[in-house]
Design a protein around this motif. Structure first.
Motif, PDB file in Angstrom:
ATOM      1  N   LEU A 172       8.110  -1.587   3.300  1.00 19.77           N
ATOM      2  CA  LEU A 172       8.421  -2.330   2.093  1.00 19.77           C
ATOM      3  C   LEU A 172       9.159  -3.621   2.174  1.00 19.77           C
ATOM      4  O   LEU A 172       8.988  -4.721   1.547  1.00 19.77           O
ATOM      5  N   THR A 196       9.138   8.632   2.824  1.00 21.52           N
ATOM      6  CA  THR A 196       7.963   8.141   2.329  1.00 21.52           C
ATOM      7  C   THR A 196       8.141   7.944   0.795  1.00 21.52           C
ATOM      8  O   THR A 196       8.574   8.821   0.040  1.00 21.52           O
ATOM      9  N   TYR A 197       7.586   6.854   0.088  1.00 21.09           N
ATOM     10  CA  TYR A 197       7.733   6.320  -1.091  1.00 21.09           C
ATOM     11  C   TYR A 197       6.372   6.442  -1.746  1.00 21.09           C
ATOM     12  O   TYR A 197       5.433   5.761  -1.244  1.00 21.09           O
ATOM     13  N   GLU A 198       5.870   7.497  -2.607  1.00 16.33           N
ATOM     14  CA  GLU A 198       4.524   7.599  -2.924  1.00 16.33           C
ATOM     15  C   GLU A 198       3.934   6.574  -3.885  1.00 16.33           C
ATOM     16  O   GLU A 198       2.658   6.381  -3.968  1.00 16.33           O
ATOM     17  N   ASN A 199       4.727   5.602  -4.828  1.00 16.16           N
ATOM     18  CA  ASN A 199       4.449   4.889  -5.623  1.00 16.16           C
ATOM     19  C   ASN A 199       5.401   3.815  -5.861  1.00 16.16           C
ATOM     20  O   ASN A 199       6.743   4.197  -5.801  1.00 16.16           O
ATOM     21  N   PRO A 200       5.117   2.647  -6.707  1.00 18.96           N
ATOM     22  CA  PRO A 200       6.260   1.824  -7.228  1.00 18.96           C
ATOM     23  C   PRO A 200       7.294   2.439  -7.989  1.00 18.96           C
ATOM     24  O   PRO A 200       8.545   2.018  -7.931  1.00 18.96           O
ATOM     25  N   ASP A 229       0.895  -1.227   0.158  1.00 16.70           N
ATOM     26  CA  ASP A 229       0.304   0.020   0.179  1.00 16.70           C
ATOM     27  C   ASP A 229       0.929   1.140  -0.124  1.00 16.70           C
ATOM     28  O   ASP A 229       2.004   1.185   0.908  1.00 16.70           O
ATOM     29  N   TYR A 230       0.340   2.228  -0.843  1.00 17.67           N
ATOM     30  CA  TYR A 230       1.420   3.473  -0.900  1.00 17.67           C
ATOM     31  C   TYR A 230       0.326   4.466  -0.456  1.00 17.67           C
ATOM     32  O   TYR A 230      -0.771   4.469  -0.760  1.00 17.67           O
ATOM     33  N   PRO A 231       0.999   5.620  -0.032  1.00 22.34           N
ATOM     34  CA  PRO A 231       2.398   5.797   0.317  1.00 22.34           C
ATOM     35  C   PRO A 231       2.942   4.892   1.518  1.00 22.34           C
ATOM     36  O   PRO A 231       2.079   4.463   2.366  1.00 22.34           O
ATOM     37  N   THR A 232       4.478   4.607   1.406  1.00 22.25           N
ATOM     38  CA  THR A 232       4.713   3.628   2.477  1.00 22.25           C
ATOM     39  C   THR A 232       6.193   4.190   2.790  1.00 22.25           C
ATOM     40  O   THR A 232       6.831   4.982   2.124  1.00 22.25           O
TER      41      THR A 232
END
Length: 63
Positions: free
Chosen positions: A25, A49-53, A17-20
């Motif tokens: 991860l 924080t990573y917003e997407n793949p 699930d994003y953000p993550t």
């Protein structure tokens, strides 16, 4: 040992699930029984924080 590919990374993170963040991860990769290469690469990511793949892929592969 084979080099990690973007496809391997995305398979390992399937269902994330994003953000993550990095720790989530890594947890997802472990739940998906990812190879050790994947969790090692993820452990080197910045704590952010990573917003997407795509952001994760860019952080891992520098693309």
């Amino acid at each position: 040992m084979a080099r990690l590919s973007p496809v391997d990374l995305q398979k390992a993170l399937s269902g994330a699930d994003y953000p993550t963040d990095r720790d989530k991860l890594m947890e997802r990769a472990k739940r998906n029984h990812a190879p050790k290469e994947v969790t090692e690469e993820l452990s080197h990511l910045q704590k952010k924080t990573y917003e997407n793949p795509a952001e994760v892929s860019k952080a891992v592969f520098g693309e």
